[in-house]
Design a protein around this motif. Structure first.
Motif, PDB file in Angstrom:
ATOM      1  N   ARG A 752      34.407  36.578  31.976  1.00 32.92           N
ATOM      2  CA  ARG A 752      34.908  37.148  33.238  1.00 32.92           C
ATOM      3  C   ARG A 752      35.055  38.664  33.104  1.00 32.92           C
ATOM      4  O   ARG A 752      35.281  39.197  32.022  1.00 32.92           O
ATOM      5  CB  ARG A 752      36.258  36.533  33.580  1.00 32.92           C
ATOM      6  CG  ARG A 752      36.078  35.096  33.987  1.00 32.92           C
ATOM      7  CD  ARG A 752      37.364  34.489  34.377  1.00 32.92           C
ATOM      8  NE  ARG A 752      37.107  33.085  34.646  1.00 32.92           N
ATOM      9  CZ  ARG A 752      37.231  32.117  33.748  1.00 32.92           C
ATOM     10  NH1 ARG A 752      37.592  32.407  32.515  1.00 32.92           N
ATOM     11  NH2 ARG A 752      36.984  30.877  34.089  1.00 32.92           N
ATOM     12  N   ARG A 754      36.438  42.202  33.115  1.00 32.55           N
ATOM     13  CA  ARG A 754      37.791  42.652  32.710  1.00 32.55           C
ATOM     14  C   ARG A 754      38.209  43.910  33.447  1.00 32.55           C
ATOM     15  O   ARG A 754      39.209  44.530  33.113  1.00 32.55           O
ATOM     16  CB  ARG A 754      37.782  42.923  31.222  1.00 32.55           C
ATOM     17  CG  ARG A 754      37.527  41.655  30.467  1.00 32.55           C
ATOM     18  CD  ARG A 754      38.198  41.659  29.149  1.00 32.55           C
ATOM     19  NE  ARG A 754      37.953  40.379  28.529  1.00 32.55           N
ATOM     20  CZ  ARG A 754      37.916  40.221  27.234  1.00 32.55           C
ATOM     21  NH1 ARG A 754      38.053  41.244  26.454  1.00 32.55           N
ATOM     22  NH2 ARG A 754      37.729  39.036  26.736  1.00 32.55           N
ATOM     23  N   ASP A 758      43.035  41.786  32.121  1.00 27.60           N
ATOM     24  CA  ASP A 758      43.099  40.419  31.638  1.00 27.60           C
ATOM     25  C   ASP A 758      44.123  39.619  32.401  1.00 27.60           C
ATOM     26  O   ASP A 758      45.181  40.110  32.732  1.00 27.60           O
ATOM     27  CB  ASP A 758      43.481  40.412  30.147  1.00 27.60           C
ATOM     28  CG  ASP A 758      42.342  40.999  29.328  1.00 27.60           C
ATOM     29  OD1 ASP A 758      42.652  41.735  28.355  1.00 27.60           O
ATOM     30  OD2 ASP A 758      41.178  40.735  29.674  1.00 27.60           O
ATOM     31  N   VAL A 759      43.744  38.357  32.568  1.00 30.43           N
ATOM     32  CA  VAL A 759      44.707  37.421  33.170  1.00 30.43           C
ATOM     33  C   VAL A 759      45.074  36.419  32.092  1.00 30.43           C
ATOM     34  O   VAL A 759      44.205  35.760  31.516  1.00 30.43           O
ATOM     35  CB  VAL A 759      44.089  36.706  34.387  1.00 30.43           C
ATOM     36  CG1 VAL A 759      45.105  35.718  34.961  1.00 30.43           C
ATOM     37  CG2 VAL A 759      43.679  37.693  35.445  1.00 30.43           C
ATOM     38  N   LYS A 781      49.279  40.444  33.788  1.00 29.34           N
ATOM     39  CA  LYS A 781      48.973  39.398  34.764  1.00 29.34           C
ATOM     40  C   LYS A 781      48.965  38.096  34.013  1.00 29.34           C
ATOM     41  O   LYS A 781      48.180  37.928  33.074  1.00 29.34           O
ATOM     42  CB  LYS A 781      47.581  39.627  35.386  1.00 29.34           C
ATOM     43  CG  LYS A 781      47.541  40.810  36.315  1.00 29.34           C
ATOM     44  CD  LYS A 781      46.146  40.943  36.886  1.00 29.34           C
ATOM     45  CE  LYS A 781      45.978  42.138  37.768  1.00 29.34           C
ATOM     46  NZ  LYS A 781      44.576  42.339  38.170  1.00 29.34           N
ATOM     47  N   LYS A 783      49.951  33.751  33.951  1.00 30.03           N
ATOM     48  CA  LYS A 783      50.378  32.525  34.595  1.00 30.03           C
ATOM     49  C   LYS A 783      50.995  31.698  33.480  1.00 30.03           C
ATOM     50  O   LYS A 783      50.390  31.501  32.421  1.00 30.03           O
ATOM     51  CB  LYS A 783      49.185  31.793  35.216  1.00 30.03           C
ATOM     52  CG  LYS A 783      49.577  30.566  35.960  1.00 30.03           C
ATOM     53  CD  LYS A 783      48.343  29.892  36.543  1.00 30.03           C
ATOM     54  CE  LYS A 783      48.744  28.667  37.328  1.00 30.03           C
ATOM     55  NZ  LYS A 783      47.552  27.951  37.810  1.00 30.03           N
ATOM     56  N   LYS A 792      41.655  23.931  35.876  1.00 28.62           N
ATOM     57  CA  LYS A 792      41.450  25.213  36.571  1.00 28.62           C
ATOM     58  C   LYS A 792      42.318  26.305  35.971  1.00 28.62           C
ATOM     59  O   LYS A 792      42.006  27.488  36.048  1.00 28.62           O
ATOM     60  CB  LYS A 792      41.783  25.072  38.067  1.00 28.62           C
ATOM     61  CG  LYS A 792      40.702  24.376  38.827  1.00 28.62           C
ATOM     62  CD  LYS A 792      41.128  24.189  40.269  1.00 28.62           C
ATOM     63  CE  LYS A 792      40.070  23.336  40.984  1.00 28.62           C
ATOM     64  NZ  LYS A 792      40.554  22.897  42.290  1.00 28.62           N
ATOM     65  N   GLU A 796      39.571  29.029  35.602  1.00 27.16           N
ATOM     66  CA  GLU A 796      39.523  30.027  36.688  1.00 27.16           C
ATOM     67  C   GLU A 796      40.370  31.257  36.346  1.00 27.16           C
ATOM     68  O   GLU A 796      41.552  31.128  36.018  1.00 27.16           O
ATOM     69  CB  GLU A 796      40.044  29.401  37.985  1.00 27.16           C
ATOM     70  CG  GLU A 796      39.029  28.487  38.629  1.00 27.16           C
ATOM     71  CD  GLU A 796      39.506  27.918  39.924  1.00 27.16           C
ATOM     72  OE1 GLU A 796      38.878  26.997  40.403  1.00 27.16           O
ATOM     73  OE2 GLU A 796      40.524  28.410  40.467  1.00 27.16           O
ATOM     74  N   LYS A 797      39.756  32.368  36.459  1.00 31.27           N
ATOM     75  CA  LYS A 797      40.369  33.685  36.348  1.00 31.27           C
ATOM     76  C   LYS A 797      40.943  33.997  34.965  1.00 31.27           C
ATOM     77  O   LYS A 797      41.037  35.132  34.563  1.00 31.27           O
ATOM     78  CB  LYS A 797      41.487  33.852  37.406  1.00 31.27           C
ATOM     79  CG  LYS A 797      40.955  33.928  38.810  1.00 31.27           C
ATOM     80  CD  LYS A 797      42.095  34.092  39.785  1.00 31.27           C
ATOM     81  CE  LYS A 797      41.563  34.004  41.197  1.00 31.27           C
ATOM     82  NZ  LYS A 797      42.659  33.992  42.151  1.00 31.27           N
ATOM     83  N   THR A 798      41.334  33.017  34.278  1.00 38.99           N
ATOM     84  CA  THR A 798      42.031  33.280  33.010  1.00 38.99           C
ATOM     85  C   THR A 798      41.055  33.836  31.995  1.00 38.99           C
ATOM     86  O   THR A 798      39.966  33.283  31.798  1.00 38.99           O
ATOM     87  CB  THR A 798      42.656  31.979  32.478  1.00 38.99           C
ATOM     88  OG1 THR A 798      43.384  31.420  33.542  1.00 38.99           O
ATOM     89  CG2 THR A 798      43.572  32.247  31.302  1.00 38.99           C
ATOM     90  N   SER A 799      41.500  34.919  31.360  1.00 38.18           N
ATOM     91  CA  SER A 799      40.637  35.482  30.334  1.00 38.18           C
ATOM     92  C   SER A 799      41.321  35.442  28.962  1.00 38.18           C
ATOM     93  O   SER A 799      40.664  35.571  27.939  1.00 38.18           O
ATOM     94  CB  SER A 799      40.295  36.924  30.691  1.00 38.18           C
ATOM     95  OG  SER A 799      41.480  37.664  30.880  1.00 38.18           O
TER      96      SER A 799
END
Ligand SMILES: Nc1ncnc2c1ncn2[C@@H]1O[C@H](COP(=O)(O)OP(=O)(O)OP(=O)(O)O)[C@@H](O)[C@H]1O
Length: 884
Positions: A752, A754, A758-759, A781, A783, A792, A796-799
């Motif tokens: 993904r 960057r 980074d997520v 960032k 979760k 997901k 998804e989105k997580t790096s």
């Protein structure tokens, strides 16, 4: 009957009433235009106002009003003072009652003037003497009929004894070179005496059937010591002054022992003595008075009376019929304030003594007043000679009159107030007054007059003494018989029995019967006998006199001894009573203290008992506690042992379970591996180009697990080389598998972007321990999840992926580990994590020493971490399958 103070009170019961001390006030005239602080409000009040200086100095401004029996202003004459104050007391004295007049006041207020006055204007004293002699002159006894017995009483002598004493007295006077103390030498008389104005007052109605004699004593109390002013010692300067003592006579009357009591026959004689004595009185010059009395002087006039016999001719020699009364005239020294008199030295000492004795007088009167109001306090008469001497008066043996002398001078204001207060107290003191004493004789009243009348008749008619003869002699007849002898003077009659028989001779002219020679013979014989007898009598008389004198001396000495013993006895008695009182007090106190001590002892005993009880209770409790403690210690030990055993057992079982589990897990993993290598890799390899894209250094969770599980394993899976991950500070190593088969391959193409940063997927325990530390991972960032349930979350989105574990290290400290890695999408649409960093956050307790972690613990930690990671892997596998 001898009347004495105490005898009247207790014996005759003559005390009928009580009268207050009579207090009069006399105001001294002012000199010129001095400021006065007094106003006389006739007839009996005086107002004392503070002088102007007091107003100016802010002192008291209130005027005080004082009431007396009578107030005499400055114009009152000596005569009127005498008449209203002293005359009633003279009347009393002549009827056998005692009296006391004293003058009181501040120095220079006119006390001596009121008491003595001067030649032209005599005071109370000369007027009293005048009045007494005016009243008794016709009834005076011959001198020496009454003779002081030196014990405050009198003896009555016969006329012969009195004559003999008189002769002796005269002889002594002639022999004495020093002169006669009673002699009135007109040439040497005081100027006051020469032109003295006599008081003509005479008291009527005195008992004419009595004979009277007057005696005087004059003493002074100087510095609380009594001196006899009539003592000849004063004439002889070489001899020291004799201090006299105050004693109590047999009838408990106070008197000055061994003080001279001189019989005076006239006012002049009394005055001669008085003035001579007055010169001896201590007088000094002070700022306030040129001739200030430095002592209290007491002039006493004693009137002794005894009744005449039934013929009204001679004194009855029975002492019981004698009446003695006295009038004491006291000129007190004035109270002084040293700051005004500016006295020093001897004068100061005198002033101190004067003030002390006046204070005692005041105290005695105050206490007498209190006692009559119900108190029962001891009167301190003995504290001063003054009060001691007048104890009888205050105890009710005579009338007491006081003349308060005040000076109007403004400077005397303060002292006058004090004097007034004293006067107020004195007026409230009630003194019992004895009633008049009358000798109870069985003789007919008026016998003196009858006798006189008879004598006059005899003289005028020439009658014989016995009034009649047996045979009346003829005109030229002289009868010499027993009847004649009875008419002979007493001196001869005494010897009547010793003479030869009296011949009964009758002288008739011419001498026919030779009576004259016979009478001559008789007379010669008897004269011879008479002279013999007279010599013998004289000898016997002198012998008797000597014996009497000796016995009198003896008696005197004995009585002196008795008196001193008595006074000693009294003192001792007083001491004993004081000691008894003290002892009683001490006893009472001791009893009180004993009671208290007993109470305390009882309390102490009680408390001791309580303490003992409590101690035993405490011991019991302690023993029980020890027992319980021992019991619980045993129990604890047992439990601990039991638990230890249990734990060990559990541990062992858990260990074996764990080993079993581990083995089964290994089995499973192997099975998974096999599965993966059999199925997936085959599939993966079937996808063209996949094999080539497999990264050489790709790391999988599986390989990680293998690295942890079998550090030295070299099985069919291929060889493993340990290579440290670049950039891992903690040296956590991951095993790089040689085998590419079965490993999830990261698809770098799907990385993904960057650019947006980074997520993070923060995978942390359900209930992490709050660290509150600064060392927090930087995850802007993120979760956070506690469980990977949704694919997901990773895909998804997580790096970045961060796995957080928390646990205790070997030292019991909290240890947080953050396993960080990149999320790399896999070709199958899933994702794999490549761990590249481990952060370890440790919270170390400063009290616990660090210790190393055992390898099996490290292994367990990694296992736990991997099991969490595996979950994600399983999900991924499942998703993968589902997708397929
Ligand atoms: N009523 C009076 N009339 C005229 N002169 C008086 C009167 N009273 C006192 N004096 C005069 O005042 C002076 C002082 O009086 P006196 O000596 O009697 O005082 P005192 O009270 O006896 O004093 P002290 O206590 O010091 O002996 C004397 O000179 C006296 O003559």
């Amino acid at each position: 009957m001898k009347r004495n103070f105490r005898g009247q009170k207790s014996g005759s019961g003559n005390l009928v009433n009580k009268e207050p001390i009579e207090v009069y006030c006399r105001v001294k005239p002012l000199n010129n235009s001095e400021e006065s602080c007094l106003t006389v409000i006739p007839p009996n009040q005086i107002k004392i106002s503070p002088p102007l200086s007091y107003f100016r100095n802010g002192g008291p401004t209130k005027a005080m009003l004082y009431t007396f029996k009578k107030v005499y202003d400055d114009s009152t004459s000596q005569k009127s003072i005498f008449t209203s104050v002293a005359l009633p007391l003279i009347q009393n004295v002549l009827t056998g009652k005692n009296g006391l007049i004293f003058t009181y006041g501040v120095t220079g207020s006119g006390k001596t003037f009121t008491m003595t006055g001067n030649g032209q204007d005599g005071g109370i004293l000369p007027r009293c003497l005048d009045t007494i002699f005016n009243s008794i002159s016709s009834y005076q006894a011959k001198k020496h009929i009454f003779k002081p017995d030196r014990l405050n009483g009198f003896d009555i002598q016969s006329e012969e004894e009195a004559l003999a004493d008189k002769e002796q007295d005269l002889l002594a006077q002639i022999l004495s070179s020093k002169g006669n103390r009673n002699k009135i030498d007109k040439k040497g008389s005081e100027p006051d005496l020469v032109g003295r104005v006599r008081d003509a007052t005479k008291i009527e109605n005195i008992d004419e059937d009595n004979v009277y004699a007057v005696f005087i004593t004059y003493v002074e109390i100087y510095n609380n010591t009594v001196y006899d002013l009539l003592d000849d010692v004063f004439e002889d300067k070489a001899k020291p002054l004799q201090a006299k003592i105050i004693r109590e006579d047999a009838s408990r009357n106070m008197y000055v022992h061994a003080a001279n009591e001189l019989e005076v026959y006239s006012t002049d004689e009394a005055f001669e003595i008085y003035y001579r004595a007055q010169k001896r009185k201590r007088v000094g010059q002070t700022l306030l008075n040129q001739e200030s009395s430095r002592s209290h002087s007491i002039f006493t006039i004693k009137v002794v009376q005894a009744p005449l016999d039934e013929d009204g001719e001679k004194v009855v020699t029975d002492k019981k019929t004698m009446i003695i009364s006295q009038l004491s005239l006291v000129d007190l020294a004035g109270s002084e304030r040293t700051n005004r008199t500016k006295n020093t030295g001897q004068r100061l000492k005198e002033a101190g003594n004067i003030n002390n004795s006046l204070l005692t007088l005041r105290t005695c009167l105050e206490l007498l007043r209190e006692n009559q109001n119900g108190a029962n306090k001891m009167i301190p008469y003995r504290e001063s000679r003054l009060t001691h001497l007048f104890k009888n008066y205050f105890d009710g043996e005579g009338q007491v009159t006081m003349i308060v002398c005040v000076s109007q001078h403004a400077d005397d204001y303060d002292e006058n107030l004090q004097v007034m207060k004293f006067a107020e107290i004195s007026q409230e003191v009630q003194i019992s007054c004895p009633s008049a004493v009358k000798a109870t004789t069985c003789y007919t009243p008026g016998r003196r007059r009858a006798n006189l009348a008879f004598k006059e008749a005899v003289n005028s008619e020439g009658l014989d003494n016995d009034g009649a003869g047996d045979v009346p002699p003829g005109p030229s007849e002289f009868v010499f018989n027993k009847n004649f002898i009875s008419g002979v003077p007493k001196g001869l009659g005494l010897f009547g029995n010793s003479f030869t028989e009296i011949p009964d001779l009758r002288f008739i002219e011419p001498d026919e019967n030779g009576a004259v020679p016979k009478f001559c013979n008789y007379m010669e014989e008897n004269l011879k006998k008479f002279s013999e007898l007279a010599t013998e009598f004289q000898k016997k008389r002198f012998d008797l006199r000597d014996t009497l004198m000796q016995s009198e001396r003896q008696a005197f000495l004995t009585s002196q001894q008795v008196q001193s013993l008595k006074s000693l006895y009294e003192k001792e008695k007083e001491k004993i009573s004081a000691l008894e009182t003290r002892a009683m007090n001490a006893d009472a106190q001791a009893a009180k203290l004993k009671r208290k001590t007993d109470e305390y002892e009882v309390t102490i005993k009680k408390l001791k008992l309580e303490v003992a009880e409590k101690e035993s209770l405490l011991n019991q409790n302690r023993a029980e506690k020890d027992k319980v403690k021992e019991h619980y210690t045993n129990k604890l030990t047992q439990t601990q042992e039991k638990l230890n055993k249990e734990m060990e057992r559990k541990l062992r079982s858990q260990k074996s379970a764990l080993q079993y589990e581990m083995r089964s897990k290994d089995e499973k993993l192997r099975a998974v591996r096999r599965l993966l290598s059999d199925e997936n890799i085959a599939n993966f390899e079937n996808i063209p180009g996949n094999r080539a894209r497999l990264p050489v250094d790709s790391r999988s969770v599986e390989s990680l697990m293998n690295a942890v599980d079998t550090p030295k394993a070299s099985g069919p899976a291929g060889s493993v080389a340990a290579t440290p991950i670049a950039g891992t500070p903690s040296g956590v190593t991951v095993r790089q598998t040689c085998r590419r088969m079965g490993v999830a391959v990261a698809n770098r193409r799907h990385r993904r972007s960057r650019s947006a940063g980074d997520v993070w997927l923060e995978h942390k325990p359900k209930t992490p321990v709050p660290l509150n530390t600064l060392m927090q991972p930087t995850m802007t960032k993120r979760k956070s999840v506690t469980k990977l349930t949704d694919a997901k979350d990773v895909t998804e989105k997580t790096s970045k992926y961060c796995l957080m574990t928390q646990g205790q290290d070997s030292d019991g400290d909290l240890e947080t580990r953050l396993y960080k890695g990149d999320v790399i999408p896999t070709a199958g649409g899933g994702a794999q994590v490549m761990f590249n960093d481990v952060e370890v956050l440790k919270q170390v307790s400063p009290t616990v020493s660090p210790s190393r972690k055992r390898p099996d613990e490290i292994r367990r930690d990694i296992e736990a971490a991997c099991s969490i990671a595996l979950e994600g892997h399983k999900i991924r596998r499942k998703n993968f399958k589902d997708e397929k």
